[in-house]
Write a protein that holds these residues in place. Structure first.
Motif, PDB file in Angstrom:
ATOM      1  N   THR A  74      48.393  54.102  50.045  1.00  0.00           N
ATOM      2  CA  THR A  74      49.273  54.976  49.267  1.00  0.00           C
ATOM      3  C   THR A  74      48.475  55.853  48.310  1.00  0.00           C
ATOM      4  O   THR A  74      48.720  57.065  48.180  1.00  0.00           O
ATOM      5  CB  THR A  74      50.290  54.136  48.483  1.00  0.00           C
ATOM      6  OG1 THR A  74      51.035  53.324  49.391  1.00  0.00           O
ATOM      7  CG2 THR A  74      51.242  55.024  47.710  1.00  0.00           C
ATOM      8  N   GLU A  77      46.660  58.605  50.199  1.00  0.00           N
ATOM      9  CA  GLU A  77      47.565  59.700  50.561  1.00  0.00           C
ATOM     10  C   GLU A  77      47.858  60.583  49.356  1.00  0.00           C
ATOM     11  O   GLU A  77      47.892  61.815  49.468  1.00  0.00           O
ATOM     12  CB  GLU A  77      48.861  59.124  51.130  1.00  0.00           C
ATOM     13  CG  GLU A  77      48.687  58.456  52.487  1.00  0.00           C
ATOM     14  CD  GLU A  77      49.976  57.823  52.972  1.00  0.00           C
ATOM     15  OE1 GLU A  77      50.961  57.826  52.190  1.00  0.00           O
ATOM     16  OE2 GLU A  77      50.003  57.330  54.117  1.00  0.00           O
ATOM     17  N   ARG A  78      48.053  59.960  48.197  1.00  0.00           N
ATOM     18  CA  ARG A  78      48.302  60.752  46.993  1.00  0.00           C
ATOM     19  C   ARG A  78      47.088  61.593  46.626  1.00  0.00           C
ATOM     20  O   ARG A  78      47.208  62.756  46.218  1.00  0.00           O
ATOM     21  CB  ARG A  78      48.675  59.830  45.839  1.00  0.00           C
ATOM     22  CG  ARG A  78      50.036  59.155  45.998  1.00  0.00           C
ATOM     23  CD  ARG A  78      50.358  58.290  44.797  1.00  0.00           C
ATOM     24  NE  ARG A  78      51.661  57.655  44.944  1.00  0.00           N
ATOM     25  CZ  ARG A  78      52.181  56.809  44.037  1.00  0.00           C
ATOM     26  NH1 ARG A  78      51.479  56.509  42.941  1.00  0.00           N
ATOM     27  NH2 ARG A  78      53.370  56.274  44.236  1.00  0.00           N
ATOM     28  N   GLN A  80      44.781  62.739  48.704  1.00  0.00           N
ATOM     29  CA  GLN A  80      44.694  63.844  49.655  1.00  0.00           C
ATOM     30  C   GLN A  80      45.694  64.945  49.318  1.00  0.00           C
ATOM     31  O   GLN A  80      45.383  66.138  49.414  1.00  0.00           O
ATOM     32  CB  GLN A  80      44.932  63.323  51.071  1.00  0.00           C
ATOM     33  CG  GLN A  80      43.811  62.432  51.597  1.00  0.00           C
ATOM     34  CD  GLN A  80      44.106  61.897  52.979  1.00  0.00           C
ATOM     35  OE1 GLN A  80      45.185  62.142  53.535  1.00  0.00           O
ATOM     36  NE2 GLN A  80      43.166  61.152  53.534  1.00  0.00           N
ATOM     37  N   THR A  81      46.887  64.539  48.904  1.00  0.00           N
ATOM     38  CA  THR A  81      47.895  65.535  48.513  1.00  0.00           C
ATOM     39  C   THR A  81      47.427  66.341  47.313  1.00  0.00           C
ATOM     40  O   THR A  81      47.536  67.577  47.283  1.00  0.00           O
ATOM     41  CB  THR A  81      49.223  64.842  48.195  1.00  0.00           C
ATOM     42  OG1 THR A  81      49.653  64.086  49.336  1.00  0.00           O
ATOM     43  CG2 THR A  81      50.286  65.860  47.830  1.00  0.00           C
ATOM     44  N   ARG A  82      46.867  65.654  46.306  1.00  0.00           N
ATOM     45  CA  ARG A  82      46.385  66.359  45.114  1.00  0.00           C
ATOM     46  C   ARG A  82      45.207  67.265  45.451  1.00  0.00           C
ATOM     47  O   ARG A  82      45.088  68.377  44.920  1.00  0.00           O
ATOM     48  CB  ARG A  82      45.978  65.338  44.043  1.00  0.00           C
ATOM     49  CG  ARG A  82      47.123  64.485  43.530  1.00  0.00           C
ATOM     50  CD  ARG A  82      48.219  65.330  42.892  1.00  0.00           C
ATOM     51  NE  ARG A  82      49.290  64.516  42.348  1.00  0.00           N
ATOM     52  CZ  ARG A  82      50.342  64.107  43.033  1.00  0.00           C
ATOM     53  NH1 ARG A  82      50.459  64.438  44.310  1.00  0.00           N
ATOM     54  NH2 ARG A  82      51.286  63.381  42.466  1.00  0.00           N
ATOM     55  N   GLU A  83      44.310  66.803  46.333  1.00  0.00           N
ATOM     56  CA  GLU A  83      43.181  67.645  46.727  1.00  0.00           C
ATOM     57  C   GLU A  83      43.658  68.907  47.439  1.00  0.00           C
ATOM     58  O   GLU A  83      43.126  70.001  47.215  1.00  0.00           O
ATOM     59  CB  GLU A  83      42.234  66.851  47.632  1.00  0.00           C
ATOM     60  CG  GLU A  83      41.440  65.784  46.897  1.00  0.00           C
ATOM     61  CD  GLU A  83      40.534  65.009  47.834  1.00  0.00           C
ATOM     62  OE1 GLU A  83      40.683  65.189  49.063  1.00  0.00           O
ATOM     63  OE2 GLU A  83      39.688  64.241  47.343  1.00  0.00           O
ATOM     64  N   SER A  84      44.665  68.760  48.289  1.00  0.00           N
ATOM     65  CA  SER A  84      45.219  69.937  48.968  1.00  0.00           C
ATOM     66  C   SER A  84      45.814  70.913  47.961  1.00  0.00           C
ATOM     67  O   SER A  84      45.627  72.137  48.069  1.00  0.00           O
ATOM     68  CB  SER A  84      46.284  69.507  49.979  1.00  0.00           C
ATOM     69  OG  SER A  84      45.739  68.643  50.952  1.00  0.00           O
ATOM     70  N   GLU A  85      46.511  70.386  46.956  1.00  0.00           N
ATOM     71  CA  GLU A  85      47.080  71.255  45.929  1.00  0.00           C
ATOM     72  C   GLU A  85      45.984  71.946  45.123  1.00  0.00           C
ATOM     73  O   GLU A  85      46.095  73.133  44.785  1.00  0.00           O
ATOM     74  CB  GLU A  85      47.979  70.434  45.004  1.00  0.00           C
ATOM     75  CG  GLU A  85      49.243  69.916  45.682  1.00  0.00           C
ATOM     76  CD  GLU A  85      50.099  69.092  44.740  1.00  0.00           C
ATOM     77  OE1 GLU A  85      49.644  68.859  43.601  1.00  0.00           O
ATOM     78  OE2 GLU A  85      51.202  68.690  45.141  1.00  0.00           O
TER      79      GLU A  85
END
Length: 259
Positions: A74, A77-78, A80-85
């Motif tokens: 989890t 995944e969080r 990776q989401t923050r890195e994408s942002e």
């Protein structure tokens, strides 16, 4: 066989056929009812199994959420989401920075044009137009943009183009041979024995005559003045606009805005 016997036989056959149809319909109804009951029982059983499955699935997921592996997954995944942002925001920032730089450059160009326009307006305000007998008062003077002149030496020179071939005393003459470049010349004015020396009509002479006042005259080969006037520009090198006052199709005054 008597006729009434045949009639009785027909009636009996009709009654037997009717009874058979009624019995078949009753049996079919019972069969369909049994099928519906079986389907209802099977659906209830399936629903009970699904509820039981969902219950144990929720239990398993709840237990899985408490495991370190699930927490790590989890968190990854969080992350990776923050890195994408962050990458998206960085790209947007670079795009916005480029747009901002372009707008700032455009603003600087507009401000430069505004300064030149204001400088030209100030020059017009400093000049008092004197009424000329040959110029009707009701004739309008039109201010036109003549063009731009490039500057790479920080100086501008006003001269007659016909003097360049015959009077230029720079490094190369018009025929390609080295020209004579004396350091100073004497003004040929018989009426004034104390006339000051003039720099030659050359780039070296332009540098000499603008030092230290920032402007000066250039002399002909014979020594008299009039070959050209040289002056420094306010901002050094660049491209400077030239405006003119147009009257009756002729240029009567020119302005060079060197700001």
């Amino acid at each position: 066989m008597p006729p009434w016997v045949s009639s009785v036989v027909d009636v009996l056959q009709l009654a037997m056929n009717t009874a058979a149809l009624v019995a078949g319909a009753f049996i079919w109804r019972l069969y369909v009812g049994n099928l519906k009951a079986a389907l209802t029982a099977r659906a209830a059983e399936i629903s009970s199994v699904e509820k039981n499955r969902d219950f144990w699935k929720d239990k398993a997921q709840e237990l899985e959420k408490r495991s370190p592996e699930f927490m790590e997954r989890t968190l990854e995944e969080r992350i990776q989401t923050r890195e994408s942002e962050i990458i998206r925001l960085k790209d947007d920032k670079e795009i916005n920075a480029e747009s901002l730089t372009a707008l700032q450059r455009e603003k600087a160009n507009i401000e430069s044009d505004l300064l030149r326009t204001r400088g030209f307006r100030l020059m017009l305000a400093l000049e008092e137009r004197e009424e000329d007998d040959d110029m009707p008062q009701d004739h309008e003077i039109q201010v036109v943009f003549l063009g731009e002149v490039g500057v790479d030496s920080g100086m501008l020179m006003i001269t007659d183009p016909c003097y360049i071939d015959d009077e230029w005393q720079g490094r190369l003459a018009h025929d390609g041979t080295p020209g004579d470049t004396p350091s100073r010349q004497v003004r040929s004015d018989p009426a004034d024995d104390n006339a000051q020396a003039l720099p030659p009509y050359s780039f070296r002479g332009a540098c000499e005559t603008t030092n230290p006042d920032g402007y000066g005259e250039l002399g002909f080969k014979m020594g008299h003045a009039g070959a050209g006037v040289v002056f420094h520009t306010a901002w050094g090198d660049g491209a400077y606009p030239i405006y003119g006052e147009l009257h009756d199709g002729r240029i009567i005054r020119a302005y060079i805005n060197v700001r």
